[in-house]
Design a protein around this motif. Structure first.
Motif, PDB file in Angstrom:
ATOM      1  N   SER A 254       0.827  -1.205   0.000  1.00 48.17           N
ATOM      2  CA  SER A 254       0.000   0.000   0.000  1.00 48.17           C
ATOM      3  C   SER A 254       0.865   1.260   0.000  1.00 48.17           C
ATOM      4  O   SER A 254       1.991   1.263   0.517  1.00 48.17           O
ATOM      5  N   PHE A 255       0.328   2.288  -0.587  1.00 44.69           N
ATOM      6  CA  PHE A 255       1.021   3.580  -0.666  1.00 44.69           C
ATOM      7  C   PHE A 255      -0.047   4.652  -0.505  1.00 44.69           C
ATOM      8  O   PHE A 255      -0.499   5.265  -1.463  1.00 44.69           O
ATOM      9  N   ASN A 256      -0.438   4.875   0.749  1.00 48.54           N
ATOM     10  CA  ASN A 256      -1.559   5.758   1.036  1.00 48.54           C
ATOM     11  C   ASN A 256      -1.131   7.210   1.182  1.00 48.54           C
ATOM     12  O   ASN A 256      -0.003   7.504   1.588  1.00 48.54           O
ATOM     13  N   PHE A 257      -2.051   8.086   0.886  1.00 46.32           N
ATOM     14  CA  PHE A 257      -1.785   9.518   0.832  1.00 46.32           C
ATOM     15  C   PHE A 257      -2.736  10.225   1.779  1.00 46.32           C
ATOM     16  O   PHE A 257      -3.957  10.048   1.681  1.00 46.32           O
ATOM     17  N   THR A 258      -2.189  11.014   2.708  1.00 48.03           N
ATOM     18  CA  THR A 258      -3.007  11.733   3.669  1.00 48.03           C
ATOM     19  C   THR A 258      -2.849  13.230   3.502  1.00 48.03           C
ATOM     20  O   THR A 258      -1.732  13.730   3.375  1.00 48.03           O
ATOM     21  N   ILE A 259      -3.978  13.907   3.483  1.00 45.90           N
ATOM     22  CA  ILE A 259      -3.971  15.370   3.481  1.00 45.90           C
ATOM     23  C   ILE A 259      -4.478  15.810   4.853  1.00 45.90           C
ATOM     24  O   ILE A 259      -5.579  15.439   5.283  1.00 45.90           O
ATOM     25  N   THR A 260      -3.664  16.584   5.520  1.00 48.61           N
ATOM     26  CA  THR A 260      -4.018  17.087   6.846  1.00 48.61           C
ATOM     27  C   THR A 260      -4.648  18.469   6.709  1.00 48.61           C
ATOM     28  O   THR A 260      -4.209  19.275   5.886  1.00 48.61           O
ATOM     29  N   ALA A 261      -5.668  18.710   7.509  1.00 47.43           N
ATOM     30  CA  ALA A 261      -6.339  20.024   7.485  1.00 47.43           C
ATOM     31  C   ALA A 261      -6.689  20.413   6.054  1.00 47.43           C
ATOM     32  O   ALA A 261      -6.211  21.420   5.517  1.00 47.43           O
ATOM     33  N   SER A 262      -7.523  19.619   5.430  1.00 52.73           N
ATOM     34  CA  SER A 262      -7.850  19.798   4.016  1.00 52.73           C
ATOM     35  C   SER A 262      -8.407  21.192   3.737  1.00 52.73           C
ATOM     36  O   SER A 262      -9.004  21.843   4.612  1.00 52.73           O
ATOM     37  N   GLN A 263      -8.183  21.628   2.492  1.00 51.40           N
ATOM     38  CA  GLN A 263      -8.669  22.928   2.046  1.00 51.40           C
ATOM     39  C   GLN A 263      -9.463  22.731   0.749  1.00 51.40           C
ATOM     40  O   GLN A 263      -9.283  21.732   0.053  1.00 51.40           O
ATOM     41  N   VAL A 264     -10.280  23.706   0.452  1.00 45.99           N
ATOM     42  CA  VAL A 264     -11.099  23.624  -0.760  1.00 45.99           C
ATOM     43  C   VAL A 264     -10.232  23.419  -1.997  1.00 45.99           C
ATOM     44  O   VAL A 264     -10.595  22.691  -2.926  1.00 45.99           O
ATOM     45  N   VAL A 265      -9.060  24.020  -2.010  1.00 53.49           N
ATOM     46  CA  VAL A 265      -8.165  23.900  -3.170  1.00 53.49           C
ATOM     47  C   VAL A 265      -7.620  22.493  -3.352  1.00 53.49           C
ATOM     48  O   VAL A 265      -7.021  22.182  -4.383  1.00 53.49           O
ATOM     49  N   ASP A 266      -7.807  21.643  -2.343  1.00 51.83           N
ATOM     50  CA  ASP A 266      -7.373  20.247  -2.473  1.00 51.83           C
ATOM     51  C   ASP A 266      -8.367  19.430  -3.303  1.00 51.83           C
ATOM     52  O   ASP A 266      -8.088  18.276  -3.648  1.00 51.83           O
ATOM     53  N   SER A 267      -9.514  19.989  -3.605  1.00 53.04           N
ATOM     54  CA  SER A 267     -10.518  19.276  -4.394  1.00 53.04           C
ATOM     55  C   SER A 267      -9.948  18.935  -5.758  1.00 53.04           C
ATOM     56  O   SER A 267      -9.515  19.814  -6.516  1.00 53.04           O
ATOM     57  N   ALA A 268      -9.922  17.643  -6.063  1.00 55.32           N
ATOM     58  CA  ALA A 268      -9.305  17.178  -7.298  1.00 55.32           C
ATOM     59  C   ALA A 268      -9.512  15.677  -7.393  1.00 55.32           C
ATOM     60  O   ALA A 268     -10.038  15.046  -6.473  1.00 55.32           O
ATOM     61  N   VAL A 269      -9.076  15.123  -8.514  1.00 55.65           N
ATOM     62  CA  VAL A 269      -8.987  13.665  -8.623  1.00 55.65           C
ATOM     63  C   VAL A 269      -7.526  13.303  -8.395  1.00 55.65           C
ATOM     64  O   VAL A 269      -6.625  13.921  -8.987  1.00 55.65           O
ATOM     65  N   TYR A 270      -7.279  12.338  -7.538  1.00 56.70           N
ATOM     66  CA  TYR A 270      -5.925  11.937  -7.206  1.00 56.70           C
ATOM     67  C   TYR A 270      -5.661  10.530  -7.743  1.00 56.70           C
ATOM     68  O   TYR A 270      -6.447   9.605  -7.525  1.00 56.70           O
ATOM     69  N   PHE A 271      -4.544  10.401  -8.446  1.00 58.77           N
ATOM     70  CA  PHE A 271      -4.181   9.124  -9.058  1.00 58.77           C
ATOM     71  C   PHE A 271      -2.916   8.570  -8.426  1.00 58.77           C
ATOM     72  O   PHE A 271      -1.922   9.280  -8.280  1.00 58.77           O
ATOM     73  N   CYS A 272      -2.988   7.297  -8.095  1.00 56.37           N
ATOM     74  CA  CYS A 272      -1.813   6.552  -7.705  1.00 56.37           C
ATOM     75  C   CYS A 272      -1.336   5.806  -8.947  1.00 56.37           C
ATOM     76  O   CYS A 272      -2.158   5.398  -9.785  1.00 56.37           O
ATOM     77  N   ALA A 273      -0.037   5.629  -9.112  1.00 52.94           N
ATOM     78  CA  ALA A 273       0.477   4.968 -10.314  1.00 52.94           C
ATOM     79  C   ALA A 273       1.700   4.130  -9.971  1.00 52.94           C
ATOM     80  O   ALA A 273       2.457   4.453  -9.049  1.00 52.94           O
ATOM     81  N   LEU A 274       1.879   3.082 -10.751  1.00 54.59           N
ATOM     82  CA  LEU A 274       3.013   2.163 -10.590  1.00 54.59           C
ATOM     83  C   LEU A 274       3.847   2.193 -11.864  1.00 54.59           C
ATOM     84  O   LEU A 274       3.302   2.084 -12.975  1.00 54.59           O
ATOM     85  N   HIS A 275       5.141   2.344 -11.717  1.00 56.41           N
ATOM     86  CA  HIS A 275       6.007   2.325 -12.892  1.00 56.41           C
ATOM     87  C   HIS A 275       6.250   0.881 -13.316  1.00 56.41           C
ATOM     88  O   HIS A 275       6.585   0.032 -12.489  1.00 56.41           O
ATOM     89  N   ASN A 276       6.048   0.608 -14.596  1.00 57.35           N
ATOM     90  CA  ASN A 276       6.252  -0.725 -15.145  1.00 57.35           C
ATOM     91  C   ASN A 276       6.950  -0.603 -16.487  1.00 57.35           C
ATOM     92  O   ASN A 276       6.409   0.017 -17.393  1.00 57.35           O
ATOM     93  N   THR A 277       8.132  -1.198 -16.607  1.00 58.64           N
ATOM     94  CA  THR A 277       8.933  -1.103 -17.831  1.00 58.64           C
ATOM     95  C   THR A 277       9.099   0.378 -18.173  1.00 58.64           C
ATOM     96  O   THR A 277       9.777   1.085 -17.467  1.00 58.64           O
ATOM     97  N   ASP A 278       8.487   0.832 -19.218  1.00 56.84           N
ATOM     98  CA  ASP A 278       8.675   2.223 -19.615  1.00 56.84           C
ATOM     99  C   ASP A 278       7.385   3.021 -19.539  1.00 56.84           C
ATOM    100  O   ASP A 278       7.213   3.995 -20.253  1.00 56.84           O
ATOM    101  N   LYS A 279       6.477   2.637 -18.674  1.00 58.52           N
ATOM    102  CA  LYS A 279       5.207   3.361 -18.635  1.00 58.52           C
ATOM    103  C   LYS A 279       4.675   3.391 -17.210  1.00 58.52           C
ATOM    104  O   LYS A 279       5.121   2.651 -16.337  1.00 58.52           O
ATOM    105  N   LEU A 280       3.730   4.279 -17.014  1.00 61.70           N
ATOM    106  CA  LEU A 280       3.023   4.341 -15.737  1.00 61.70           C
ATOM    107  C   LEU A 280       1.672   3.659 -15.868  1.00 61.70           C
ATOM    108  O   LEU A 280       0.940   3.915 -16.827  1.00 61.70           O
ATOM    109  N   ILE A 281       1.373   2.812 -14.901  1.00 65.21           N
ATOM    110  CA  ILE A 281       0.051   2.200 -14.832  1.00 65.21           C
ATOM    111  C   ILE A 281      -0.706   2.933 -13.741  1.00 65.21           C
ATOM    112  O   ILE A 281      -0.288   2.931 -12.581  1.00 65.21           O
TER     113      ILE A 281
END
Lengths: 114, 112
Positions: free
Chosen positions: B74-101
């Motif tokens: 797991s590689f979890n991401f925490t935002i402390t004291a969130s703000q309105v500007v944090d509103s977004a879509v967040y992507f986790c990705a894994l590097h494989n060979t020469d690309k991101l999955i």
């Protein structure tokens, strides 16, 4: 100066047409990519070029043809557009090797096929 | 198979709340790299962090922190004291060979 720039930002066209999206990076990177983001936000790689040579082709239909005139440019030509081609297309580039360096993305081209 | 799973499709919080975005990955590689990207409403993809598989130290950058645990993949991401500007879509990705999955993304909405 924008690091990775793609044009146009929006592209609306009819089914069956042929269209192109251009991408340029001024970062001096050797490797460039095209990613497709569908309506559910799923991001999937389409192509990768390293120094103008095709490295990755992820079973994309032949209607899609990337062209890299030099290592700073990677254009995407799409023939006989279909409704399912509607998506946001992102160009990206990276430094390297190594291949695990972060990608720098363009701002995306929203393609709508009517 | 190489795979990234972000089980949380959408999270809504009120400003100043802490929020954790989960990411679980699958890989057979012993050396690999994980990434987080942010996609705000404007649409561009913004790099947040890269972590290699040999470095399990947690990382903190301002209000952002990342918890990498190889034992649970797991590689979890925490935002402390969130703000309105944090509103977004967040992507986790894994590097494989020469690309991101990429994972399927988590849409975070922070309300005032």
């Amino acid at each position: 100066d924008t690091a990775v720039s793609q044009t146009p930002k929006y592209l609306v066209t009819q089914m069956g047409n042929d269209k192109s999206i251009k991408c340029e990076q001024n970062l001096g990177h050797d490797t460039m990519y095209w990613y497709k983001q569908d309506s559910k936000k799923f991001l999937k790689i389409m192509f990768s070029y390293n120094n103008k040579e095709l490295i990755i082709n992820e079973t994309v239909p032949n209607r899609f043809s990337p062209k890299s005139p030099d290592k700073a440019h990677l254009n995407l030509h799409i023939n006989s557009l279909e409704l399912g081609d509607s998506a946001v297309y992102f160009c990206a580039s990276r430094q390297g090797p190594p291949t695990n360096e972060k990608l720098f993305f363009g701002s995306g081209t929203q393609l709508s096929v009517l | 198979a190489q795979k990234v799973t972000q089980a949380q499709t959408e999270i809504s919080v009120v400003e100043k709340e802490d929020v954790t975005l989960d990411c679980v990955y699958e890989t057979r590689d012993t050396t690999y790299y994980l990434f987080w990207y942010k996609q705000p409403p404007s649409g561009e993809l913004v790099f947040l962090i890269r972590r290699n598989s040999f470095d399990e130290q947690n990382e903190i950058s301002g209000r952002y922190s990342w918890n990498f645990q190889k034992s649970t993949s797991s590689f979890n991401f925490t935002i402390t004291a969130s703000q309105v500007v944090d509103s977004a879509v967040y992507f986790c990705a894994l590097h494989n060979t020469d690309k991101l999955i990429f994972g399927t993304g988590t849409r975070l909405q922070v309300f005032p």
